[in-house]
Scaffold this motif. Sequence first.
Motif, PDB file in Angstrom:
ATOM      1  N   ALA A 201     145.678  22.553  76.354  1.00  0.00           N
ATOM      2  CA  ALA A 201     147.028  22.902  76.356  1.00  0.00           C
ATOM      3  C   ALA A 201     147.231  23.172  77.947  1.00  0.00           C
ATOM      4  N   PHE A 202     146.439  24.349  78.198  1.00  0.00           N
ATOM      5  CA  PHE A 202     146.671  24.682  79.504  1.00  0.00           C
ATOM      6  C   PHE A 202     146.374  23.725  80.936  1.00  0.00           C
ATOM      7  N   LYS A 203     145.355  22.957  80.362  1.00  0.00           N
ATOM      8  CA  LYS A 203     145.013  21.784  81.493  1.00  0.00           C
ATOM      9  C   LYS A 203     146.152  20.704  81.524  1.00  0.00           C
ATOM     10  N   GLN A 204     146.560  20.536  80.309  1.00  0.00           N
ATOM     11  CA  GLN A 204     147.846  19.644  80.481  1.00  0.00           C
ATOM     12  C   GLN A 204     149.064  20.314  80.953  1.00  0.00           C
ATOM     13  N   PHE A 205     149.456  21.220  80.696  1.00  0.00           N
ATOM     14  CA  PHE A 205     150.760  21.870  81.097  1.00  0.00           C
ATOM     15  C   PHE A 205     150.796  22.894  82.117  1.00  0.00           C
ATOM     16  N   GLY A 206     149.750  23.599  82.408  1.00  0.00           N
ATOM     17  CA  GLY A 206     149.590  24.811  83.052  1.00  0.00           C
ATOM     18  C   GLY A 206     150.422  24.631  84.577  1.00  0.00           C
ATOM     19  N   SER A 207     150.093  23.251  84.978  1.00  0.00           N
ATOM     20  CA  SER A 207     150.643  22.947  86.322  1.00  0.00           C
ATOM     21  C   SER A 207     152.428  22.711  86.320  1.00  0.00           C
ATOM     22  N   SER A 208     152.751  22.908  85.261  1.00  0.00           N
ATOM     23  CA  SER A 208     154.455  22.863  85.315  1.00  0.00           C
ATOM     24  C   SER A 208     154.895  24.147  85.129  1.00  0.00           C
ATOM     25  N   ALA A 209     154.010  25.267  85.260  1.00  0.00           N
ATOM     26  CA  ALA A 209     154.777  26.433  85.166  1.00  0.00           C
ATOM     27  C   ALA A 209     155.751  26.825  86.317  1.00  0.00           C
ATOM     28  N   LYS A 210     156.845  27.495  85.668  1.00  0.00           N
ATOM     29  CA  LYS A 210     157.993  27.629  86.624  1.00  0.00           C
ATOM     30  C   LYS A 210     157.856  29.287  86.930  1.00  0.00           C
ATOM     31  N   VAL A 211     157.496  30.115  86.048  1.00  0.00           N
ATOM     32  CA  VAL A 211     157.489  31.555  86.231  1.00  0.00           C
ATOM     33  C   VAL A 211     155.966  32.182  85.810  1.00  0.00           C
ATOM     34  N   VAL A 212     155.364  32.618  86.678  1.00  0.00           N
ATOM     35  CA  VAL A 212     154.043  33.306  86.199  1.00  0.00           C
ATOM     36  C   VAL A 212     154.074  34.429  86.228  1.00  0.00           C
ATOM     37  N   HIS A 213     153.486  35.446  85.193  1.00  0.00           N
ATOM     38  CA  HIS A 213     153.752  36.678  84.966  1.00  0.00           C
ATOM     39  C   HIS A 213     152.158  37.379  84.847  1.00  0.00           C
ATOM     40  N   PHE A 214     152.165  38.539  86.041  1.00  0.00           N
ATOM     41  CA  PHE A 214     150.760  39.115  86.097  1.00  0.00           C
ATOM     42  C   PHE A 214     150.648  40.337  85.037  1.00  0.00           C
ATOM     43  N   LEU A 215     150.831  40.056  83.666  1.00  0.00           N
ATOM     44  CA  LEU A 215     150.886  40.876  82.789  1.00  0.00           C
ATOM     45  C   LEU A 215     149.396  41.707  82.695  1.00  0.00           C
ATOM     46  N   GLY A 216     149.639  42.970  82.135  1.00  0.00           N
ATOM     47  CA  GLY A 216     148.474  43.768  82.198  1.00  0.00           C
ATOM     48  C   GLY A 216     148.322  44.868  83.115  1.00  0.00           C
ATOM     49  N   SER A 217     147.236  45.439  83.149  1.00  0.00           N
ATOM     50  CA  SER A 217     147.065  46.451  84.128  1.00  0.00           C
ATOM     51  C   SER A 217     146.495  46.414  85.305  1.00  0.00           C
ATOM     52  N   THR A 218     145.875  45.042  85.815  1.00  0.00           N
ATOM     53  CA  THR A 218     145.528  44.680  87.115  1.00  0.00           C
ATOM     54  C   THR A 218     146.716  43.795  87.814  1.00  0.00           C
ATOM     55  N   LYS A 219     147.549  44.360  88.554  1.00  0.00           N
ATOM     56  CA  LYS A 219     148.495  43.812  89.384  1.00  0.00           C
ATOM     57  C   LYS A 219     148.050  43.004  90.582  1.00  0.00           C
ATOM     58  N   PRO A 220     148.773  42.184  91.282  1.00  0.00           N
ATOM     59  CA  PRO A 220     148.373  41.376  92.408  1.00  0.00           C
ATOM     60  C   PRO A 220     148.379  42.188  93.423  1.00  0.00           C
ATOM     61  N   TRP A 221     148.825  43.149  93.492  1.00  0.00           N
ATOM     62  CA  TRP A 221     148.890  44.557  94.670  1.00  0.00           C
ATOM     63  C   TRP A 221     147.607  45.288  94.597  1.00  0.00           C
ATOM     64  N   ASN A 222     146.928  45.174  93.464  1.00  0.00           N
ATOM     65  CA  ASN A 222     145.598  45.660  93.459  1.00  0.00           C
ATOM     66  C   ASN A 222     144.465  45.191  93.946  1.00  0.00           C
ATOM     67  N   TYR A 223     144.596  43.731  94.417  1.00  0.00           N
ATOM     68  CA  TYR A 223     143.482  42.965  94.864  1.00  0.00           C
ATOM     69  C   TYR A 223     143.457  43.443  96.286  1.00  0.00           C
ATOM     70  N   LYS A 224     142.512  42.896  96.962  1.00  0.00           N
ATOM     71  CA  LYS A 224     142.416  42.864  98.521  1.00  0.00           C
ATOM     72  C   LYS A 224     142.611  41.274  98.908  1.00  0.00           C
ATOM     73  N   TYR A 225     143.220  41.184 100.199  1.00  0.00           N
ATOM     74  CA  TYR A 225     143.386  39.724 100.448  1.00  0.00           C
ATOM     75  C   TYR A 225     142.900  39.630 101.677  1.00  0.00           C
ATOM     76  N   ASN A 226     142.533  38.192 102.116  1.00  0.00           N
ATOM     77  CA  ASN A 226     142.209  37.919 103.408  1.00  0.00           C
ATOM     78  C   ASN A 226     142.990  37.084 104.026  1.00  0.00           C
ATOM     79  N   PRO A 227     143.650  37.510 105.041  1.00  0.00           N
ATOM     80  CA  PRO A 227     144.882  36.343 105.367  1.00  0.00           C
ATOM     81  C   PRO A 227     144.125  35.030 106.164  1.00  0.00           C
TER      82      PRO A 227
END
Length: 264
Positions: A201-227
Amino acid sequence: RVSDQAFVTLATNDVYCQGALVLGQSLRDHRATRRLVVLVTPQVSNLLRVILSRVFDEVIEVNLIDSVDYIHLAFLKRPELGVTLTKLHCWTLIHYSKCVFLDADTLVLSNIDELFSRRELSAAPDPGWPDCFNSGVFVFQPSLETHGLLLRHATDHGSFDGADQGLLNSFFSNWSTADIQKHLPFIYNLSSNTAYTYSPAFKQFGSSAKVVHFLGSTKPWNYKYNPQTGSVLEEGSGSVSQHQTSFLNLWWGIYHRSILPLYE
Ligand code: UPG
């Protein structure tokens, strides 16, 4: 622009403000036609309020201390309800006829103005228990009466998960059975870090996501990013899935391109 409707989020500190900023920018990038509102608490610094005001139409301070007495009481007895009660303050935005609330750890991937055709309380199923809705994305109608009833409910019954999602689910308790129109499709609140047990189901429908939710304790701002490479740095065991990485990269792309320059 429809001026009596709004997208609303919440940030109680400068860290969650980073999420709110990326969310607000993603709504702009996808040409949201409603007002953008962020609720902040007194802990949020002046610098961040100024930056928020460059992305949001309204930065509104909500203050638990100003509220009526029984909130004080509940707050003193149940400190864990603090952030919960703060989210409930979105019902006080009565200069709007209808709003869509989005957690600060969500990211909009396409225009979602169609959500304003839904009624209170519309939300998507929680991936962990689909008879409960996830309170990270919901359609609501501001009302002081509803606000009062919600606070009363919090003091009388508490929350079965100690936070707003348990409280809202027990308040809007017939959500799972009463009206299918109030079930938002899962693509309006796709958790980025759930290991889906139904992967076809994720394979079939995942690409139509309109809102993604970074639920849980590790948030996007906790990662390091290489511009340079445009991707987050994976640390340790590489437990982050491919689709999660691409959502994280999207979040960081917006942060780098559109939010960091606001600090200059
Ligand atoms: N928030 C703050 N400051 C905090 C914590 C939370 O502003 O210190 C706001 C922010 O908007 C955030 C939201 O509250 O996005 C929810 O908190 P979060 O840390 O994102 O919780 P999660 O564990 O990711 O989320 C689940 C639900 C969410 C619900 C929460 C508590 O998805 O909708 O609010 O649990 O029930």
